[in-house]
Design a protein around this motif. Structure first.
Motif, PDB file in Angstrom:
ATOM      1  N   TYR A 151      66.467  60.403  -3.562  1.00 61.74           N
ATOM      2  CA  TYR A 151      65.846  59.757  -4.713  1.00 61.74           C
ATOM      3  C   TYR A 151      64.608  60.521  -5.177  1.00 61.74           C
ATOM      4  CZ  TYR A 151      62.867  56.393  -7.177  1.00 61.74           C
ATOM      5  OH  TYR A 151      62.034  55.791  -8.085  1.00 61.74           O
ATOM      6  N   LEU A 152      63.722  60.861  -4.248  1.00 65.12           N
ATOM      7  CA  LEU A 152      62.477  61.528  -4.615  1.00 65.12           C
ATOM      8  C   LEU A 152      62.727  62.937  -5.149  1.00 65.12           C
ATOM      9  CD1 LEU A 152      60.378  60.269  -1.590  1.00 65.12           C
ATOM     10  CD2 LEU A 152      60.030  59.616  -3.977  1.00 65.12           C
ATOM     11  N   GLY A 153      63.741  63.612  -4.627  1.00 63.33           N
ATOM     12  CA  GLY A 153      64.103  64.913  -5.180  1.00 63.33           C
ATOM     13  C   GLY A 153      64.570  64.804  -6.617  1.00 63.33           C
ATOM     14  N   GLN A 154      65.351  63.758  -6.891  1.00 63.56           N
ATOM     15  CA  GLN A 154      65.822  63.535  -8.266  1.00 63.56           C
ATOM     16  C   GLN A 154      64.665  63.175  -9.189  1.00 63.56           C
ATOM     17  OE1 GLN A 154      68.712  60.470  -7.503  1.00 63.56           O
ATOM     18  NE2 GLN A 154      70.372  61.923  -7.136  1.00 63.56           N
ATOM     19  N   VAL A 155      63.726  62.376  -8.684  1.00 63.57           N
ATOM     20  CA  VAL A 155      62.564  61.987  -9.496  1.00 63.57           C
ATOM     21  C   VAL A 155      61.717  63.209  -9.833  1.00 63.57           C
ATOM     22  CG1 VAL A 155      60.367  60.738  -9.465  1.00 63.57           C
ATOM     23  CG2 VAL A 155      62.460  59.607  -8.705  1.00 63.57           C
ATOM     24  N   GLU A 156      61.470  64.074  -8.855  1.00 67.60           N
ATOM     25  CA  GLU A 156      60.666  65.267  -9.125  1.00 67.60           C
ATOM     26  C   GLU A 156      61.346  66.145 -10.173  1.00 67.60           C
ATOM     27  OE1 GLU A 156      58.579  69.101  -6.890  1.00 67.60           O
ATOM     28  OE2 GLU A 156      59.395  67.450  -5.704  1.00 67.60           O
ATOM     29  N   ARG A 179      67.896  56.614 -12.172  1.00 72.34           N
ATOM     30  CA  ARG A 179      67.909  57.122 -10.795  1.00 72.34           C
ATOM     31  C   ARG A 179      67.835  55.967  -9.799  1.00 72.34           C
ATOM     32  NH1 ARG A 179      70.654  60.692 -10.527  1.00 72.34           N
ATOM     33  NH2 ARG A 179      71.166  60.199 -12.682  1.00 72.34           N
ATOM     34  N   PHE A 180      67.051  54.956 -10.139  1.00 74.91           N
ATOM     35  CA  PHE A 180      66.912  53.764  -9.290  1.00 74.91           C
ATOM     36  C   PHE A 180      68.274  53.079  -9.139  1.00 74.91           C
ATOM     37  CE2 PHE A 180      65.487  49.124  -9.222  1.00 74.91           C
ATOM     38  CZ  PHE A 180      65.286  49.114  -7.853  1.00 74.91           C
ATOM     39  N   GLY A 181      69.017  52.953 -10.236  1.00 74.96           N
ATOM     40  CA  GLY A 181      70.334  52.338 -10.179  1.00 74.96           C
ATOM     41  C   GLY A 181      71.302  53.116  -9.303  1.00 74.96           C
ATOM     42  N   VAL A 182      71.263  54.437  -9.425  1.00 70.41           N
ATOM     43  CA  VAL A 182      72.119  55.288  -8.596  1.00 70.41           C
ATOM     44  C   VAL A 182      71.790  55.093  -7.112  1.00 70.41           C
ATOM     45  CG1 VAL A 182      72.631  57.691  -7.976  1.00 70.41           C
ATOM     46  CG2 VAL A 182      72.521  57.013 -10.389  1.00 70.41           C
ATOM     47  N   THR A 183      70.499  55.010  -6.795  1.00 71.95           N
ATOM     48  CA  THR A 183      70.064  54.858  -5.406  1.00 71.95           C
ATOM     49  C   THR A 183      70.504  53.511  -4.842  1.00 71.95           C
ATOM     50  OG1 THR A 183      68.162  56.277  -5.865  1.00 71.95           O
ATOM     51  CG2 THR A 183      68.073  54.964  -3.862  1.00 71.95           C
ATOM     52  N   LYS A 184      70.415  52.462  -5.630  1.00 76.80           N
ATOM     53  CA  LYS A 184      70.857  51.145  -5.166  1.00 76.80           C
ATOM     54  C   LYS A 184      72.363  51.124  -4.928  1.00 76.80           C
ATOM     55  CE  LYS A 184      69.254  47.348  -6.854  1.00 76.80           C
ATOM     56  NZ  LYS A 184      68.882  46.287  -7.808  1.00 76.80           N
ATOM     57  N   ARG A 185      73.123  51.800  -5.788  1.00 78.27           N
ATOM     58  CA  ARG A 185      74.576  51.854  -5.573  1.00 78.27           C
ATOM     59  C   ARG A 185      74.906  52.633  -4.307  1.00 78.27           C
ATOM     60  NH1 ARG A 185      74.316  52.175 -11.199  1.00 78.27           N
ATOM     61  NH2 ARG A 185      74.452  54.457 -11.273  1.00 78.27           N
ATOM     62  N   ARG A 186      74.121  53.667  -4.036  1.00 74.18           N
ATOM     63  CA  ARG A 186      74.353  54.420  -2.799  1.00 74.18           C
ATOM     64  C   ARG A 186      74.030  53.557  -1.572  1.00 74.18           C
ATOM     65  NH1 ARG A 186      71.331  58.536   0.297  1.00 74.18           N
ATOM     66  NH2 ARG A 186      72.895  59.603   1.557  1.00 74.18           N
ATOM     67  N   ALA A 187      72.982  52.744  -1.663  1.00 70.84           N
ATOM     68  CA  ALA A 187      72.645  51.841  -0.561  1.00 70.84           C
ATOM     69  C   ALA A 187      73.775  50.842  -0.315  1.00 70.84           C
ATOM     70  CB  ALA A 187      71.344  51.107  -0.861  1.00 70.84           C
ATOM     71  N   ALA A 188      74.368  50.337  -1.401  1.00 70.89           N
ATOM     72  CA  ALA A 188      75.488  49.395  -1.268  1.00 70.89           C
ATOM     73  C   ALA A 188      76.673  50.075  -0.583  1.00 70.89           C
ATOM     74  CB  ALA A 188      75.892  48.867  -2.641  1.00 70.89           C
ATOM     75  N   PHE A 189      76.913  51.342  -0.958  1.00 73.98           N
ATOM     76  CA  PHE A 189      78.004  52.085  -0.333  1.00 73.98           C
ATOM     77  C   PHE A 189      77.734  52.294   1.155  1.00 73.98           C
ATOM     78  CE2 PHE A 189      79.268  56.281   1.229  1.00 73.98           C
ATOM     79  CZ  PHE A 189      80.646  56.123   1.235  1.00 73.98           C
ATOM     80  N   ILE A 190      76.514  52.673   1.511  1.00 81.38           N
ATOM     81  CA  ILE A 190      76.165  52.889   2.917  1.00 81.38           C
ATOM     82  C   ILE A 190      76.395  51.615   3.719  1.00 81.38           C
ATOM     83  CG2 ILE A 190      74.225  53.267   4.494  1.00 81.38           C
ATOM     84  CD1 ILE A 190      73.129  55.293   2.455  1.00 81.38           C
ATOM     85  N   ALA A 191      75.924  50.476   3.195  1.00 76.25           N
ATOM     86  CA  ALA A 191      76.078  49.205   3.907  1.00 76.25           C
ATOM     87  C   ALA A 191      77.553  48.874   4.121  1.00 76.25           C
ATOM     88  CB  ALA A 191      75.382  48.093   3.135  1.00 76.25           C
ATOM     89  N   ARG A 192      78.359  49.037   3.078  1.00 76.32           N
ATOM     90  CA  ARG A 192      79.783  48.699   3.172  1.00 76.32           C
ATOM     91  C   ARG A 192      80.522  49.662   4.102  1.00 76.32           C
ATOM     92  NH1 ARG A 192      80.776  49.342  -1.676  1.00 76.32           N
ATOM     93  NH2 ARG A 192      81.715  51.400  -1.640  1.00 76.32           N
TER      94      ARG A 192
END
Length: 275
Positions: A151-156, A179-192
């Motif tokens: 996330y921080l790499g994308q923000v920079e 970018r925030f939305g992409v990161t949240k979707r990745r978190a959902a994928f990790i959890a699942r």
């Protein structure tokens, strides 16, 4: 209602019982995702606040096509250092909670399935189970730490592009929200995905400890893009050695249910020797 354990006879006349599968727990997945989202949300709000302050301070130079990149880069890296440390500290506790939760739940589920089939067992934390649990925790520590890194790499990158092109803060903020939305979707994928993988691995370790050596593949049917080989294995009620796994012709190697990315398949262990 859950499907009961089924008793049948093999063509050779041996009695056997096919147990119900151990499914991943939706509550653990939801709570894991919620905890990840809370960390991600705090990081995102912090990024917006500090970058907005730094961006406004340098906006006259941006409008004049000067390059205040160094000041913004320093602000970004100072903030990134704080959040990488925060996730490093949180990752061990969160991964340990997740691993223990899946281990406790999968063991309890298998214990009940066995009890319903007339078999009473008491599970203990054996060296084999500890190895699988430790591997699960370590894998999730790495994944949690990778969230702020990505996330921080994308923000920079977004900030530097904004400086180069002289874009205003509103435009930058819009890109950061994406970018925030992409990161949240990745978190959902990790959890699942990790819930599926951990449940499969820990259940398999328990089955092997009990001396079970064969299972039936069960296709989940829950994904948008199911693997054809897994669908066929489920239709054919394909059997495979629990210790070795099933040879998946699509990937060219042996796997266990839930091992591959986005695989939600499970298995039914087979117990032989019932009269």
């Amino acid at each position: 209602m859950p499907q009961s354990n089924r008793r049948r006879r093999t063509p050779q006349g041996r009695a056997e019982k096919v147990l119900r599968p151990v499914h991943p727990n939706a509550g653990i997945e939801a709570e894991y995702q919620r905890r990840l989202n809370r960390l991600i949300g705090e990081m995102h709000r912090s990024v917006l606040y500090w970058l907005s302050s730094a961006y406004r301070a340098n906006q006259p130079r941006i409008a004049a096509d000067e390059t205040p990149a160094d000041a913004l880069r320093r602000a970004m890296r100072d903030m990134a250092s704080r959040w990488l440390k925060r996730f490093d500290e949180a990752s061990a506790k969160l991964a340990e909670w997740f691993g223990q939760s899946v281990q406790n739940r999968s063991s309890a589920a298998l214990k009940k399935i066995l009890k319903d089939g007339g078999i009473s067992v008491e599970f203990k934390m054996t060296p084999a189970m500890r190895d699988v649990l430790d591997a699960t925790v370590n894998q999730n520590v790495s994944l949690i730490k990778s969230i702020p890194q990505q996330y921080l790499g994308q923000v920079e990158g977004a900030v530097m592009r904004s400086v180069q092109t002289g874009r205003d803060l509103a435009t930058l903020s819009k890109e950061l929200e994406a970018r925030f939305g992409v990161t949240k979707r990745r978190a959902a994928f990790i959890a699942r995905d990790q819930n599926n993988k951990a449940t499969a691995a820990l259940s398999r370790a328990r089955q092997l400890e009990l001396g079970l050596d064969e299972a039936v593949w069960v296709h989940s049917g829950g994904g948008k893009h199911p693997r054809k080989s897994h669908q066929k294995a489920g239709r054919d009620k394909t059997r495979f050695p629990i210790a070795e796994g099933w040879f998946d012709p699509e990937v060219g190697r042996k796997i266990i249910p839930g091992e591959l990315i986005n695989c939600r398949c499970v298995s039914k262990a087979v117990i032989r020797g019932f009269s």
